[in-house]
Design a protein around this motif. Sequence first.
Motif, PDB file in Angstrom:
ATOM      1  N   GLN A  21       0.668  -1.215  -0.055  1.00 44.87           N
ATOM      2  CA  GLN A  21      -0.110   0.005  -0.134  1.00 44.87           C
ATOM      3  C   GLN A  21       0.753   1.213   0.157  1.00 44.87           C
ATOM      4  O   GLN A  21       0.647   2.092  -0.764  1.00 44.87           O
ATOM      5  CB  GLN A  21      -0.810   0.188   1.159  1.00 44.87           C
ATOM      6  N   GLN A  22       1.826   1.235   0.831  1.00 45.54           N
ATOM      7  CA  GLN A  22       2.698   2.471   0.842  1.00 45.54           C
ATOM      8  C   GLN A  22       3.306   2.781  -0.551  1.00 45.54           C
ATOM      9  O   GLN A  22       3.251   3.888  -0.935  1.00 45.54           O
ATOM     10  CB  GLN A  22       3.807   2.260   1.875  1.00 45.54           C
ATOM     11  N   LEU A  23       3.841   1.947  -1.076  1.00 44.53           N
ATOM     12  CA  LEU A  23       4.513   2.018  -2.569  1.00 44.53           C
ATOM     13  C   LEU A  23       3.374   2.585  -3.601  1.00 44.53           C
ATOM     14  O   LEU A  23       3.584   3.316  -4.405  1.00 44.53           O
ATOM     15  CB  LEU A  23       5.131   0.553  -2.989  1.00 44.53           C
ATOM     16  N   ALA A  24       2.111   1.596  -3.488  1.00 43.24           N
ATOM     17  CA  ALA A  24       1.162   1.926  -4.408  1.00 43.24           C
ATOM     18  C   ALA A  24       0.414   3.402  -4.318  1.00 43.24           C
ATOM     19  O   ALA A  24       0.280   4.202  -5.301  1.00 43.24           O
ATOM     20  CB  ALA A  24      -0.120   1.044  -4.241  1.00 43.24           C
ATOM     21  N   TYR A  25       0.249   3.789  -3.063  1.00 47.21           N
ATOM     22  CA  TYR A  25      -0.227   5.154  -2.732  1.00 47.21           C
ATOM     23  C   TYR A  25       0.723   6.185  -3.050  1.00 47.21           C
ATOM     24  O   TYR A  25       0.326   7.358  -3.466  1.00 47.21           O
ATOM     25  CB  TYR A  25      -0.565   5.026  -1.299  1.00 47.21           C
ATOM     26  N   THR A  26       2.067   5.887  -2.756  1.00 49.85           N
ATOM     27  CA  THR A  26       3.265   6.818  -3.060  1.00 49.85           C
ATOM     28  C   THR A  26       3.186   7.214  -4.624  1.00 49.85           C
ATOM     29  O   THR A  26       3.382   8.133  -5.178  1.00 49.85           O
ATOM     30  CB  THR A  26       4.643   6.489  -2.602  1.00 49.85           C
ATOM     31  N   LEU A  27       2.996   6.005  -5.256  1.00 52.75           N
ATOM     32  CA  LEU A  27       3.137   6.091  -6.762  1.00 52.75           C
ATOM     33  C   LEU A  27       2.203   6.769  -7.408  1.00 52.75           C
ATOM     34  O   LEU A  27       1.955   7.570  -8.410  1.00 52.75           O
ATOM     35  CB  LEU A  27       3.321   4.760  -7.325  1.00 52.75           C
ATOM     36  N   ALA A  28       0.830   6.513  -6.778  1.00 52.22           N
ATOM     37  CA  ALA A  28      -0.312   7.345  -7.051  1.00 52.22           C
ATOM     38  C   ALA A  28      -0.419   8.773  -6.588  1.00 52.22           C
ATOM     39  O   ALA A  28      -0.828   9.820  -7.474  1.00 52.22           O
ATOM     40  CB  ALA A  28      -1.820   6.597  -6.607  1.00 52.22           C
ATOM     41  N   HIS A  29       0.420   9.167  -5.707  1.00 51.49           N
ATOM     42  CA  HIS A  29       0.711  10.495  -5.142  1.00 51.49           C
ATOM     43  C   HIS A  29       1.387  11.007  -6.415  1.00 51.49           C
ATOM     44  O   HIS A  29       1.100  12.061  -6.663  1.00 51.49           O
ATOM     45  CB  HIS A  29       1.239  10.253  -3.830  1.00 51.49           C
ATOM     46  N   VAL A  30       2.510  10.694  -6.729  1.00 50.94           N
ATOM     47  CA  VAL A  30       3.287  11.073  -7.803  1.00 50.94           C
ATOM     48  C   VAL A  30       2.727  11.303  -8.923  1.00 50.94           C
ATOM     49  O   VAL A  30       2.607  12.575  -9.649  1.00 50.94           O
ATOM     50  CB  VAL A  30       4.477  10.180  -8.048  1.00 50.94           C
TER      51      VAL A  30
END
Length: 452
Positions: free
Chosen positions: A200-209
């Motif tokens: 989730q951290q990685l996916a949310y960070t990528l979506a954030h970017v």
Amino acid sequence: MEKNLFDSFEKVGSKQWKQKIQYELKGADYNDTLVWESLEGIKVKPFYHYDEFEIKVPSATPATPFSILQNIFVHDVAKSNKRALETLNRGAESIRFTIENESVSVEELMQNLPKDNTTYFFYLPFLSIDFAKTINDFSAKNGYKSIVLIDPIHQLGKDGNWFENLDKDFEKLNQTAKLGKSIISVNSSLYQNAGANMVQQLAYTLAHVNEYFNRVENISQQITIEVSVGSNYFFEIAKLRALRILFNTLAKEYNHKLDCIIVATPTKRNKTLYDYNVNMLRTTTECMSAILGGADYIANLPYDALYHKDNEFGDRIARNQLLVLKHESYFDLVNNAADGSYYIEEITNQLAEKALLLFKDIEANGGLITQLIEGTIQRKISESAAKEQEWFDSGKEVLLGTNKYPNKNDKMKHDLELYPFVKQNPRKTLIVPIIEKRLAEKLEQERLAQEE
């Protein structure tokens, strides 16, 4: 020609290793006994062998050089300037100023601070084109390397409201991004500290970017990503590696050719009030994970940050931990010791693949901002946090000195300078905020209530 000693031994494949292990287990099931599943749903095996998967060449992600970053909250400009000078003289290599309002004089704050080989971050919990321009103009004129950290999406997630509203926030962000310096930042530490698992951290960070790539015109500067690092040592190394892989994969789709800047800090989620010196052990391994994972800047968390106001002793200990890792353990001189580890390489791939699938699902359902407004992200993080909390409460996840081997004579009630628990602040918000919460909070509150 000298003969390699190991050529004299017959090569042993993974099948033979498994047969030997199964024999030693004396009938116990291999998968039930030795294979465990992480919070991310990744099954971790007792050994990894090159003939079991396709990874043949280790990824080249050297973790050096990394810069030791010192956090300074600017309450008094003169004192903050003095503290920055002292900190840099004592081993820090970069500074992150947190500036709470526009009345701060940048010229006074930066007076006599060194310019060479030093980076200055300015975290602004407000959105001001003029103040960002002031920082950039001063830095350009005086030869400072500065990075302004502005992140409206983090503001929305943490506070529940935009600085103003979506349209005005991104209008201002577009104008500040045209200043030509590093402005766009993604603070993903919120997800980790609230209990999101690594996928989730990685996916949310990528979506954030991705929200910024979509909404900000012509991002020509490096994007800064702030991350929190937990205590799952090898997984955290893999997480940071996966983050860089995912970022660069996404950036290529926008013809953005600059690598991201990763700023890492140990998480607060596993830190404790009782037996607080154990926090130093936790932060040491977390900083090691950050180094081996390839973080560019590392700001350590003082062992007493939960309950003490900023103090020289806590900061010095935190800084010295990084100095020992860098100059006595030689993390800044040797090639990355994690390179070539089949275990880490495999976990990196699995985290990246799972995160990419989740990212695609987020984008198919409107993107990160839409899912924050709908409450989907908050619900998913809460579910993950509840699962980890259950592990802690049951003793499956151990925090030494807290839910394992606690010192019952340890007293903390009279040492609290700060309130160390989730603060209640009922108010009207656009969305339900993402709430950071430590695993030990409930247990600590019970112990504090029993103290005389």
